[in-house]
Motif scaffolding. Structure first.
Motif, PDB file in Angstrom:
ATOM      1  N   GLU A 178      11.000   7.024   8.167  1.00 13.69           N
ATOM      2  CA  GLU A 178      11.350   8.219   8.928  1.00 13.69           C
ATOM      3  C   GLU A 178      11.377   9.444   8.013  1.00 13.69           C
ATOM      4  O   GLU A 178      10.893  10.523   8.395  1.00 13.69           O
ATOM      5  N   LEU A 179      11.935   9.281   6.826  1.00 13.33           N
ATOM      6  CA  LEU A 179      11.971  10.390   5.869  1.00 13.33           C
ATOM      7  C   LEU A 179      10.565  10.757   5.410  1.00 13.33           C
ATOM      8  O   LEU A 179      10.229  11.942   5.295  1.00 13.33           O
ATOM      9  N   LEU A 182       8.716  12.825   7.812  1.00 12.67           N
ATOM     10  CA  LEU A 182       9.252  14.182   7.931  1.00 12.67           C
ATOM     11  C   LEU A 182       8.777  15.095   6.811  1.00 12.67           C
ATOM     12  O   LEU A 182       8.435  16.256   7.054  1.00 12.67           O
ATOM     13  N   VAL A 183       8.716  14.589   5.577  1.00  9.06           N
ATOM     14  CA  VAL A 183       8.525  15.475   4.431  1.00  9.06           C
ATOM     15  C   VAL A 183       7.211  15.281   3.677  1.00  9.06           C
ATOM     16  O   VAL A 183       6.787  16.195   2.967  1.00  9.06           O
ATOM     17  N   TYR A 184       6.559  14.132   3.787  1.00  9.57           N
ATOM     18  CA  TYR A 184       5.314  13.947   3.036  1.00  9.57           C
ATOM     19  C   TYR A 184       4.209  14.804   3.640  1.00  9.57           C
ATOM     20  O   TYR A 184       3.986  14.756   4.853  1.00  9.57           O
ATOM     21  N   PRO A 185       3.504  15.590   2.828  1.00  9.21           N
ATOM     22  CA  PRO A 185       2.462  16.483   3.360  1.00  9.21           C
ATOM     23  C   PRO A 185       1.403  15.757   4.188  1.00  9.21           C
ATOM     24  O   PRO A 185       0.934  16.283   5.202  1.00  9.21           O
ATOM     25  N   SER A 186       1.031  14.538   3.773  1.00  8.33           N
ATOM     26  CA  SER A 186      -0.020  13.807   4.491  1.00  8.33           C
ATOM     27  C   SER A 186       0.463  13.269   5.829  1.00  8.33           C
ATOM     28  O   SER A 186      -0.350  12.866   6.657  1.00  8.33           O
ATOM     29  N   LYS A 187       1.789  13.267   6.057  1.00 12.30           N
ATOM     30  CA  LYS A 187       2.338  12.692   7.285  1.00 12.30           C
ATOM     31  C   LYS A 187       2.977  13.730   8.206  1.00 12.30           C
ATOM     32  O   LYS A 187       3.356  13.393   9.327  1.00 12.30           O
ATOM     33  N   GLN A 188       3.099  14.963   7.750  1.00 14.02           N
ATOM     34  CA  GLN A 188       3.817  15.958   8.535  1.00 14.02           C
ATOM     35  C   GLN A 188       3.106  16.232   9.860  1.00 14.02           C
ATOM     36  O   GLN A 188       1.889  16.422   9.898  1.00 14.02           O
ATOM     37  N   ARG A 189       3.905  16.249  10.905  1.00 14.15           N
ATOM     38  CA  ARG A 189       3.372  16.482  12.244  1.00 14.15           C
ATOM     39  C   ARG A 189       3.910  17.773  12.840  1.00 14.15           C
ATOM     40  O   ARG A 189       3.878  17.967  14.051  1.00 14.15           O
ATOM     41  N   ASN A 190       4.437  18.639  11.965  1.00 15.39           N
ATOM     42  CA  ASN A 190       5.040  19.883  12.422  1.00 15.39           C
ATOM     43  C   ASN A 190       4.161  21.052  11.985  1.00 15.39           C
ATOM     44  O   ASN A 190       4.030  21.322  10.794  1.00 15.39           O
ATOM     45  N   ARG A 193       7.080  26.320  10.543  1.00 16.66           N
ATOM     46  CA  ARG A 193       8.438  26.185  10.010  1.00 16.66           C
ATOM     47  C   ARG A 193       9.447  25.889  11.110  1.00 16.66           C
ATOM     48  O   ARG A 193      10.363  25.086  10.926  1.00 16.66           O
ATOM     49  N   ASP A 194       9.303  26.523  12.260  1.00 21.58           N
ATOM     50  CA  ASP A 194      10.251  26.292  13.349  1.00 21.58           C
ATOM     51  C   ASP A 194      10.181  24.849  13.833  1.00 21.58           C
ATOM     52  O   ASP A 194      11.217  24.229  14.118  1.00 21.58           O
ATOM     53  N   ALA A 195       8.973  24.314  13.921  1.00 15.54           N
ATOM     54  CA  ALA A 195       8.815  22.924  14.353  1.00 15.54           C
ATOM     55  C   ALA A 195       9.441  21.975  13.336  1.00 15.54           C
ATOM     56  O   ALA A 195      10.073  20.977  13.702  1.00 15.54           O
ATOM     57  N   PHE A 196       9.288  22.310  12.056  1.00 17.27           N
ATOM     58  CA  PHE A 196       9.898  21.468  11.020  1.00 17.27           C
ATOM     59  C   PHE A 196      11.418  21.512  11.104  1.00 17.27           C
ATOM     60  O   PHE A 196      12.086  20.489  10.939  1.00 17.27           O
ATOM     61  N   ARG A 197      11.986  22.696  11.370  1.00 10.97           N
ATOM     62  CA  ARG A 197      13.438  22.803  11.475  1.00 10.97           C
ATOM     63  C   ARG A 197      13.955  21.983  12.646  1.00 10.97           C
ATOM     64  O   ARG A 197      15.024  21.350  12.558  1.00 10.97           O
ATOM     65  N   ARG A 198      13.226  21.986  13.749  1.00 11.63           N
ATOM     66  CA  ARG A 198      13.646  21.166  14.895  1.00 11.63           C
ATOM     67  C   ARG A 198      13.575  19.685  14.543  1.00 11.63           C
ATOM     68  O   ARG A 198      14.472  18.908  14.886  1.00 11.63           O
ATOM     69  N   ALA A 199      12.506  19.304  13.855  1.00 10.08           N
ATOM     70  CA  ALA A 199      12.369  17.903  13.441  1.00 10.08           C
ATOM     71  C   ALA A 199      13.443  17.520  12.442  1.00 10.08           C
ATOM     72  O   ALA A 199      13.950  16.393  12.450  1.00 10.08           O
ATOM     73  N   LEU A 200      13.818  18.468  11.585  1.00  9.62           N
ATOM     74  CA  LEU A 200      14.858  18.200  10.595  1.00  9.62           C
ATOM     75  C   LEU A 200      16.207  17.974  11.275  1.00  9.62           C
ATOM     76  O   LEU A 200      16.966  17.075  10.893  1.00  9.62           O
ATOM     77  N   ALA A 201      16.500  18.775  12.287  1.00 10.85           N
ATOM     78  CA  ALA A 201      17.758  18.603  13.015  1.00 10.85           C
ATOM     79  C   ALA A 201      17.804  17.240  13.692  1.00 10.85           C
ATOM     80  O   ALA A 201      18.834  16.551  13.662  1.00 10.85           O
ATOM     81  N   ALA A 202      16.705  16.823  14.292  1.00  8.85           N
ATOM     82  CA  ALA A 202      16.643  15.505  14.937  1.00  8.85           C
ATOM     83  C   ALA A 202      16.778  14.393  13.908  1.00  8.85           C
ATOM     84  O   ALA A 202      17.399  13.356  14.169  1.00  8.85           O
TER      85      ALA A 202
END
Length: 245
Positions: A178-179, A182-190, A193-202
């Motif tokens: 799951e981590l 969220l954070v690996y560049p090759s796996k990011q689905r956001n 920045r706003d999409a990443f913040r929402r994903a980070l909160a979840a």
């Protein structure tokens, strides 16, 4: 619905709720056995290092080489296991470099070691552990941790302890996935920045549930560690994923 006599999902979830499970405290003799086994394991490794030509072969003392990228990631638990056990080991760290085309590459791994290791194991990838004493090559992170647990005496003393160790290992690995997503560049689905913040909160919301389960597991076990009275491979993986969060 009951299909073929099986419990429904709701019944199964209720039956498996950790707060409804009462597990008797482990016997103090289990702690004695684990302490004695850990001491014997360290004696074997010490004798093997002192006289490898005699005791090294007799006690099957491992001579390990671990390999992973030059980051913590999935390589850190394996490195900590070897350091904790005090075994002779070499840690090979591969550093990826940015190429002129904008991609990342590591010639030492891709053109040299990967090809050499693939000759004995077609599944060769990072991380890996190579036991020079036996010629065994093990790849895939979970397989590496379980193998190190066996050869270093960190996999659990009993069948029950081994089952506990494996369950925690794979649960925590799911947390790592799951981590990674969220954070690996090759796996990011956001996409922004706003999409990443929402994903980070979840992610942090889900993390609370993970922590509660791990805490409940510790309370159920009542041994101080996730498997028994002595540290096992799962404890290293738990520590690393908690520190990475």
């Amino acid at each position: 619905l009951r299909l073929g006599g099986f419990l429904s999902y709701e019944e199964l979830e209720e039956a498996c709720a950790p707060w409804d499970v009462v597990i008797p405290p482990p016997s103090p003799w289990v702690e004695v056995a684990e302490v004695v086994a850990a001491g014997l394991q360290r004696c074997k490794l010490s004798l093997g290092r002192a006289s490898p030509s005699i005791f090294g072969h007799l006690f099957e003392v491992p001579q390990l080489q671990t390999g992973y990228w030059k980051i913590r990631g999935l390589g850190a638990p394996a490195r900590m296991m070897c350091a904790y056990a005090g075994v002779d080991s070499e840690d090979v760290q591969y550093e990826a470099r940015l190429t002129n085309t904008g991609s990342w590459a590591c010639l030492e791994w891709e053109d040299r070691d990967l090809r050499a290791l693939s000759e004995s194991n077609v599944f060769a990838q990072l991380p890996y552990v190579l036991n020079h004493a036996t010629g065994e090559l093990v790849v895939q992170s979970m397989s590496v941790y379980l193998y190190l647990g066996r050869v270093l005496g960190l996999g659990g003393l009993s069948r029950q302890a081994q089952a506990f160790n494996e369950q925690v290992l794979f649960y925590v690995h799911a947390m790592w996935l799951e981590l990674r997503d969220l954070v690996y560049p090759s796996k990011q689905r956001n996409p922004d920045r706003d999409a990443f913040r929402r994903a980070l909160a979840a992610h942090f919301d889900a993390l609370t549930s993970h922590y509660e389960k791990l805490e409940s597991w510790l309370q159920q076990r009542g041994t101080g560690y996730f498997v028994g009275f002595k540290i096992c491979t799962a404890d290293f993986h738990v520590w690393e994923i908690l520190d990475q969060q």
